[in-house]
Design a protein around this motif. Structure first.
Motif, PDB file in Angstrom:
ATOM      1  N   LEU A  59      68.900 -22.264 -37.857  1.00  0.00           N
ATOM      2  CA  LEU A  59      69.655 -21.005 -37.627  1.00  0.00           C
ATOM      3  C   LEU A  59      69.635 -20.216 -39.019  1.00  0.00           C
ATOM      4  O   LEU A  59      69.541 -20.812 -40.130  1.00  0.00           O
ATOM      5  CB  LEU A  59      71.209 -21.616 -37.774  1.00  0.00           C
ATOM      6  N   PRO A  60      69.318 -19.163 -38.761  1.00  0.00           N
ATOM      7  CA  PRO A  60      69.119 -18.114 -39.725  1.00  0.00           C
ATOM      8  C   PRO A  60      70.337 -17.634 -40.529  1.00  0.00           C
ATOM      9  O   PRO A  60      70.947 -16.755 -40.165  1.00  0.00           O
ATOM     10  CB  PRO A  60      68.557 -16.881 -39.162  1.00  0.00           C
ATOM     11  N   ARG A  61      70.720 -18.470 -41.748  1.00  0.00           N
ATOM     12  CA  ARG A  61      71.930 -18.160 -42.404  1.00  0.00           C
ATOM     13  C   ARG A  61      72.027 -16.673 -42.905  1.00  0.00           C
ATOM     14  O   ARG A  61      73.203 -16.350 -43.051  1.00  0.00           O
ATOM     15  CB  ARG A  61      72.102 -19.132 -43.555  1.00  0.00           C
ATOM     16  N   GLU A  62      71.032 -16.180 -43.308  1.00  0.00           N
ATOM     17  CA  GLU A  62      70.872 -14.953 -43.729  1.00  0.00           C
ATOM     18  C   GLU A  62      71.374 -13.678 -42.701  1.00  0.00           C
ATOM     19  O   GLU A  62      71.998 -12.808 -43.085  1.00  0.00           O
ATOM     20  CB  GLU A  62      69.602 -14.446 -44.396  1.00  0.00           C
ATOM     21  N   ALA A  63      71.413 -14.182 -41.569  1.00  0.00           N
ATOM     22  CA  ALA A  63      71.875 -13.260 -40.375  1.00  0.00           C
ATOM     23  C   ALA A  63      73.401 -13.242 -40.625  1.00  0.00           C
ATOM     24  O   ALA A  63      73.978 -12.418 -39.667  1.00  0.00           O
ATOM     25  CB  ALA A  63      71.475 -13.493 -39.210  1.00  0.00           C
ATOM     26  N   PHE A  64      74.033 -14.076 -40.931  1.00  0.00           N
ATOM     27  CA  PHE A  64      75.487 -14.310 -41.102  1.00  0.00           C
ATOM     28  C   PHE A  64      76.226 -13.871 -42.455  1.00  0.00           C
ATOM     29  O   PHE A  64      77.456 -13.831 -42.431  1.00  0.00           O
ATOM     30  CB  PHE A  64      75.857 -15.617 -40.823  1.00  0.00           C
ATOM     31  N   VAL A  65      75.510 -13.201 -43.211  1.00  0.00           N
ATOM     32  CA  VAL A  65      76.009 -12.543 -44.467  1.00  0.00           C
ATOM     33  C   VAL A  65      75.812 -10.843 -44.459  1.00  0.00           C
ATOM     34  O   VAL A  65      74.866 -10.661 -43.862  1.00  0.00           O
ATOM     35  CB  VAL A  65      75.523 -13.372 -45.878  1.00  0.00           C
ATOM     36  N   ALA A  66      76.614 -10.260 -45.281  1.00  0.00           N
ATOM     37  CA  ALA A  66      76.261  -8.926 -45.755  1.00  0.00           C
ATOM     38  C   ALA A  66      74.873  -8.698 -46.051  1.00  0.00           C
ATOM     39  O   ALA A  66      74.483  -9.464 -46.913  1.00  0.00           O
ATOM     40  CB  ALA A  66      77.402  -8.285 -46.441  1.00  0.00           C
ATOM     41  N   ASP A  67      74.519  -7.391 -45.786  1.00  0.00           N
ATOM     42  CA  ASP A  67      73.193  -7.162 -46.216  1.00  0.00           C
ATOM     43  C   ASP A  67      72.983  -7.301 -47.715  1.00  0.00           C
ATOM     44  O   ASP A  67      71.851  -7.801 -48.142  1.00  0.00           O
ATOM     45  CB  ASP A  67      72.800  -5.632 -45.906  1.00  0.00           C
ATOM     46  N   ALA A  68      74.038  -6.890 -48.427  1.00  0.00           N
ATOM     47  CA  ALA A  68      73.880  -6.930 -49.953  1.00  0.00           C
ATOM     48  C   ALA A  68      73.699  -8.473 -50.322  1.00  0.00           C
ATOM     49  O   ALA A  68      73.377  -8.494 -51.735  1.00  0.00           O
ATOM     50  CB  ALA A  68      74.965  -6.287 -50.594  1.00  0.00           C
ATOM     51  N   LEU A  69      74.327  -9.456 -49.492  1.00  0.00           N
ATOM     52  CA  LEU A  69      74.109 -10.880 -50.132  1.00  0.00           C
ATOM     53  C   LEU A  69      73.108 -11.745 -49.542  1.00  0.00           C
ATOM     54  O   LEU A  69      72.886 -12.790 -49.577  1.00  0.00           O
ATOM     55  CB  LEU A  69      75.405 -11.556 -49.744  1.00  0.00           C
ATOM     56  N   ARG A  70      72.190 -11.116 -48.762  1.00  0.00           N
ATOM     57  CA  ARG A  70      71.150 -11.848 -47.880  1.00  0.00           C
ATOM     58  C   ARG A  70      70.327 -12.488 -48.773  1.00  0.00           C
ATOM     59  O   ARG A  70      69.870 -13.875 -48.423  1.00  0.00           O
ATOM     60  CB  ARG A  70      70.236 -11.030 -47.118  1.00  0.00           C
ATOM     61  N   ASN A  71      69.903 -12.087 -50.137  1.00  0.00           N
ATOM     62  CA  ASN A  71      68.937 -12.717 -51.109  1.00  0.00           C
ATOM     63  C   ASN A  71      69.958 -14.036 -51.540  1.00  0.00           C
ATOM     64  O   ASN A  71      69.141 -14.975 -52.279  1.00  0.00           O
ATOM     65  CB  ASN A  71      68.557 -11.833 -52.254  1.00  0.00           C
ATOM     66  N   LEU A  72      71.007 -14.157 -51.145  1.00  0.00           N
ATOM     67  CA  LEU A  72      71.950 -15.391 -52.037  1.00  0.00           C
ATOM     68  C   LEU A  72      72.264 -16.367 -50.647  1.00  0.00           C
ATOM     69  O   LEU A  72      73.039 -17.174 -51.120  1.00  0.00           O
ATOM     70  CB  LEU A  72      73.123 -14.820 -52.743  1.00  0.00           C
TER      71      LEU A  72
END
Length: 217
Positions: A34-47
């Protein structure tokens, strides 16, 4: 900065989740896919794959990957089972549960978070998860479940949550006095319930579920 999220996700599984004794292959495969980055705000994708809780708004957080892994492994939803999640948040854990179980009903207090989570789940093609905007402390599902996953802390385990468990069902819930809270697995038995202590952690409380403040002179 361009991040190779697939590689970062693999590193998270191998260097964070697995070393915390998350060894079930179905859980690891789910987290690894699962792409965890798809479930966070754009500003937090790197985290998205760091060993930290991420803010979601309204005082809610996305749990650390290791905590999500331990939660999933403790519950181990099976393909024929029904799941109730209390506290949808980003929708990521609901997505993981949806990959493991037959169906998931996820309850979120805040309408904007519920709407965003349902949209993310739809984008990921996860059709067996339904997000409902409701207050779990007053809402009644009108049915029971095999598995309950509570993503916010409580001062004491609510009796109403226990009543929603099927016989032989199980619930992951974090309770006690912050900052030393106990993550537990509650088993519903023929004679009542049995509580299995898993580990210590800290989480924001569900709205309306924090312990009553005590004052000392």
């Amino acid at each position: 900065m361009n991040i190779n999220f697939a590689r970062t996700r693999e590193t998270m599984v191998e260097q964070q989740v697995r070393p915390w004794d998350v060894l079930d292959i179905r859980v690891l495969d789910t987290i690894g896919a699962l792409p965890r980055e798809a479930f966070v705000a754009d500003a937090l994708r790197n985290l998205a794959y760091t060993d930290t809780a991420l803010p979601l708004g309204h005082g809610e957080v996305m749990m650390k990957p290791v905590l999500e892994g331990r939660c999933l492994q403790a519950l181990l939803p099976q393909a024929h089972e029904s799941v109730l999640e209390i506290g949808t948040g980003s929708g990521y854990l609901a997505a993981c549960l949806g990959r493991l179980a037959r169906e998931v009903i996820s309850v979120e207090l805040h309408a904007d978070l519920a709407e965003a989570a349902q949209a993310r789940l739809t984008t990921q093609g996860i059709g067996n998860v339904t997000v409902r905007c409701a207050d779990a402390m007053t809402w009644n599902p009108g049915r029971s479940f095999d598995v309950i996953c509570v993503t916010g802390a409580v001062g004491q385990i609510p009796t109403r949550f226990m009543e929603w468990l099927n016989p032989n069902g199980r619930m992951f819930i974090v309770h006690g006095q912050s900052p030393l809270l106990e993550a537990t697995l509650v088993h519903r038995t023929v004679n009542g319930s049995r509580i299995e202590t898993l580990f210590e952690t800290d989480l924001p409380y569900l709205v309306g579920a924090a312990p009553t403040p005590t004052f000392t002179l």
